[in-house]
Motif scaffolding. Structure first.
Motif, short mmCIF file in Angstrom:
data_model
loop_
_atom_site.label_atom_id
_atom_site.label_comp_id
_atom_site.label_asym_id
_atom_site.label_seq_id
_atom_site.Cartn_x
_atom_site.Cartn_y
_atom_site.Cartn_z
N SER A 1 2.25 -0.18 4.22
CA SER A 1 1.85 -1.45 4.83
C SER A 1 1.94 -2.60 3.84
O SER A 1 1.59 -2.47 2.68
CB SER A 1 0.41 -1.37 5.34
OG SER A 1 0.29 -0.43 6.35
N THR B 1 -0.34 -7.83 9.19
CA THR B 1 0.05 -6.57 8.58
C THR B 1 1.41 -6.13 9.13
O THR B 1 1.62 -6.16 10.34
CB THR B 1 -0.99 -5.47 8.87
OG1 THR B 1 -2.25 -5.87 8.35
CG2 THR B 1 -0.59 -4.14 8.25
N ARG C 1 -11.21 -14.59 4.46
CA ARG C 1 -11.32 -13.49 5.44
C ARG C 1 -11.57 -12.16 4.75
O ARG C 1 -11.13 -11.93 3.64
CB ARG C 1 -10.03 -13.37 6.25
CG ARG C 1 -9.63 -14.61 6.99
CD ARG C 1 -10.39 -14.69 8.30
NE ARG C 1 -10.05 -15.88 9.02
CZ ARG C 1 -9.55 -15.88 10.22
NH1 ARG C 1 -9.31 -14.75 10.84
NH2 ARG C 1 -9.28 -17.02 10.82
N LYS C 2 -12.25 -11.25 5.45
CA LYS C 2 -12.52 -9.92 4.91
C LYS C 2 -11.42 -8.92 5.26
O LYS C 2 -11.34 -7.86 4.67
CB LYS C 2 -13.84 -9.38 5.45
CG LYS C 2 -15.05 -10.13 4.96
CD LYS C 2 -16.31 -9.50 5.51
CE LYS C 2 -17.54 -10.24 5.04
NZ LYS C 2 -18.76 -9.61 5.53
N LYS C 3 -10.61 -9.25 6.25
CA LYS C 3 -9.53 -8.37 6.69
C LYS C 3 -8.21 -9.14 6.63
O LYS C 3 -8.19 -10.36 6.69
CB LYS C 3 -9.78 -7.89 8.12
CG LYS C 3 -11.01 -7.00 8.23
CD LYS C 3 -11.19 -6.49 9.64
CE LYS C 3 -12.42 -5.61 9.71
NZ LYS C 3 -12.60 -5.05 11.03
N PRO C 4 -7.08 -8.42 6.55
CA PRO C 4 -5.79 -9.12 6.52
C PRO C 4 -5.56 -9.93 7.79
O PRO C 4 -5.94 -9.50 8.88
CB PRO C 4 -4.76 -8.00 6.41
CG PRO C 4 -5.49 -6.73 6.33
CD PRO C 4 -6.93 -6.98 6.50
N TRP D 1 -3.23 -11.80 3.30
CA TRP D 1 -4.66 -12.07 3.27
C TRP D 1 -4.93 -13.56 3.05
O TRP D 1 -4.18 -14.22 2.35
CB TRP D 1 -5.32 -11.32 2.13
CG TRP D 1 -5.18 -9.84 2.16
CD1 TRP D 1 -4.07 -9.11 1.82
CD2 TRP D 1 -6.17 -8.90 2.54
NE1 TRP D 1 -4.33 -7.78 1.96
CE2 TRP D 1 -5.61 -7.61 2.40
CE3 TRP D 1 -7.48 -9.00 2.99
CZ2 TRP D 1 -6.31 -6.46 2.69
CZ3 TRP D 1 -8.18 -7.84 3.27
CH2 TRP D 1 -7.60 -6.59 3.13
N CYS E 1 0.39 -6.38 3.62
CA CYS E 1 -0.67 -7.17 4.25
C CYS E 1 -0.74 -8.56 3.67
O CYS E 1 -0.59 -8.76 2.46
CB CYS E 1 -2.02 -6.49 4.08
SG CYS E 1 -2.15 -4.90 4.90
N ARG F 1 3.24 -2.84 9.28
CA ARG F 1 3.12 -1.39 9.06
C ARG F 1 4.51 -0.80 8.86
O ARG F 1 5.47 -1.24 9.47
CB ARG F 1 2.43 -0.74 10.24
CG ARG F 1 1.03 -1.28 10.46
CD ARG F 1 0.17 -0.33 11.26
NE ARG F 1 -1.10 -0.92 11.63
CZ ARG F 1 -2.13 -1.07 10.79
NH1 ARG F 1 -2.01 -0.69 9.54
NH2 ARG F 1 -3.25 -1.62 11.19
N SER G 1 0.80 -1.22 0.00
CA SER G 1 0.00 0.00 0.00
C SER G 1 0.83 1.27 0.00
O SER G 1 2.02 1.25 0.35
CB SER G 1 -0.90 0.03 1.23
OG SER G 1 -1.72 -1.10 1.28
#
Length: 89
Positions: free
Chosen positions: A21, A35, A29-32, A25, A23, A37, A17
């Motif tokens: 970040s 992560t 799942r809907k979120k990582p 996945w 990530c 940072r 990103s």
């Protein structure tokens, strides 16, 4: 925003990103699940400190090895496994 995406396996992928970040996945799942940072640390911009955005990703398919490139000009290697992103030295 997400700048790059690479598939690791049929069920997992990595994203890089603008906020620096990295990530990891899972397709279910809907979120990582993990992560990292500021994966390449903080850089210096015209207005002071800012992150080094992730601009490139590479993977060895069907393994846990990830390579990331960023605005700092370095390539870093990562191990993506069991909901953890660890730097590889």
């Amino acid at each position: 925003s997400i700048d790059c995406v690479r598939m690791l396996t049929n069920q997992s992928f990595i994203t890089g990103s603008q906020d620096g970040s990295l990530c990891y996945w899972q397709a279910t799942r809907k979120k990582p699940v993990a992560t990292a940072r500021d994966a390449h640390g903080a850089g210096m911009g015209a207005g002071g400190a800012m992150c080094n955005w992730i601009s490139a990703l590479g993977v060895v398919p069907h393994t846990d090895l990830v390579a990331s490139g960023a605005a700092d000009g370095h390539v870093r290697f990562w191990k993506a496994e069991a909901a953890v992103l660890e730097p590889v030295y």
